[in-house]
Design an enzyme around this catalytic site. Structure first.
Site, PDB file in Angstrom:
ATOM      1  N   TYR A   1       0.835  -1.211   0.000  1.00  0.00           N
ATOM      2  CA  TYR A   1       0.000   0.000   0.000  1.00  0.00           C
ATOM      3  C   TYR A   1       0.869   1.260   0.000  1.00  0.00           C
ATOM      4  O   TYR A   1       0.610   2.211  -0.752  1.00  0.00           O
ATOM      5  CB  TYR A   1      -0.905  -0.044   1.229  1.00  0.00           C
ATOM      6  CG  TYR A   1      -1.948   1.039   1.331  1.00  0.00           C
ATOM      7  CD1 TYR A   1      -3.117   0.971   0.582  1.00  0.00           C
ATOM      8  CD2 TYR A   1      -1.790   2.108   2.216  1.00  0.00           C
ATOM      9  CE1 TYR A   1      -4.099   1.948   0.708  1.00  0.00           C
ATOM     10  CE2 TYR A   1      -2.766   3.084   2.341  1.00  0.00           C
ATOM     11  CZ  TYR A   1      -3.916   3.005   1.578  1.00  0.00           C
ATOM     12  OH  TYR A   1      -4.877   3.972   1.705  1.00  0.00           O
TER      13      TYR A   1
ATOM     14  N   LYS B   1       0.889   4.045  -2.936  1.00  0.00           N
ATOM     15  CA  LYS B   1       0.499   5.434  -2.658  1.00  0.00           C
ATOM     16  C   LYS B   1       1.642   6.407  -2.932  1.00  0.00           C
ATOM     17  O   LYS B   1       1.414   7.556  -3.329  1.00  0.00           O
ATOM     18  CB  LYS B   1       0.011   5.553  -1.212  1.00  0.00           C
ATOM     19  CG  LYS B   1      -1.318   4.836  -0.950  1.00  0.00           C
ATOM     20  CD  LYS B   1      -2.427   5.293  -1.883  1.00  0.00           C
ATOM     21  CE  LYS B   1      -3.805   4.882  -1.410  1.00  0.00           C
ATOM     22  NZ  LYS B   1      -4.862   5.304  -2.364  1.00  0.00           N
TER      23      LYS B   1
END
Length: 252
Positions: free
Chosen positions: A153, A157
């Site tokens: 993640y 991001k």
């Protein structure tokens, strides 16, 4: 752009930040395409928008699938008009420590967040370039700075921030801006799932988070929706390639 032909697409708009953003943009005068993996999942968001007098449709699409993305954007253009605003919000979590993280955990997160933003942006940019006007907002995260148990993640991001800056440089001459919003702790189903993963009750989890935030509260989806509303406005035409952390304070 006149109000009549302002069309926005928000991905992952069935709940949480995406739903709040779709509802806010509808209130701002946009016709909104509520995109989520299953069309039926977007029904609630659409009903809230139409009940308030706005225009919206629910569209089902896997944003990591090029054919589904192309079909979804074509449908939006046919039913609402050419999309000149895109909010890439769709996301999933597959949290785990590196030694426990599977290849599937990695690929799934990369495909939805990064490949999804690429495919949606590519499909929508031709409409923006033709109109000589466009706004792209990508949802990054404070996790881009690194977060234990989120190698996938965090990398996705952070990648969205580089993607955003590149879009800003490539598309600026066509009247298109690209920015990223990086939320801190926002109370959503996703953060509730994180609390469960670490074995804490959600209220306890939120209280612990709030104690570390200068404004002494956790964020809510509307906090992000307000920021997106500004970035897609005509008044934000000189803001591009930026990453706005919406986190209740500075992040070290």
């Amino acid at each position: 752009m006149t109000e009549q032909n302002r069309v926005a697409i928000v991905t992952g708009a069935a709940r949480g930040i995406g739903a709040a953003t779709a509802i806010r943009l509808a209130a701002d005068g946009f016709a909104v395409a509520v995109v989520d993996l299953e069309e039926a999942a977007g029904k609630d968001t659409v009903e809230k928008i139409t009940a308030a007098g706005g225009r919206a449709i629910a569209v089902g699409a896997d944003v990591s699938n090029g054919e589904q993305v192309a079909a979804a954007v074509e449908r939006v253009a046919a039913e609402l008009g050419a999309p000149t605003v895109l909010v890439n919000n769709a996301g999933v979590l597959r949290d785990n420590l590196l030694f426990k993280m599977s290849e599937s955990d990695w690929d799934t997160v990369m495909n939805v967040h990064l490949k999804g933003a690429f495919l949606m942006s590519k499909a929508c940019q031709k409409h923006m370039v033709d109109a000589g006007y466009g706004r792209i907002v990508n949802l990054s995260s404070s996790s881009a700075l690194g977060n234990r148990g989120q190698a996938n993640y965090s990398a996705a991001k952070a990648g969205l921030q580089g993607f955003t800056k590149t879009l800003a440089k490539e598309l600026g001459k066509f009247g298109v801006t690209a920015n990223a919003v990086a939320p801190g702790f926002i109370a959503t189903d996703m953060t509730a799932a994180t609390a469960e993963r670490v074995g804490m009750g959600f209220e306890e989890f939120k209280a612990a988070a709030a104690s570390m935030i200068p404004v002494q509260r956790v964020g809510v989806p509307d906090d992000i929706a307000h920021t997106v509303s500004f970035l897609v406005s005509e008044g934000a035409g000189f803001v591009s390639g930026q990453v706005v952390y919406v986190a209740g304070g500075p992040l070290d």
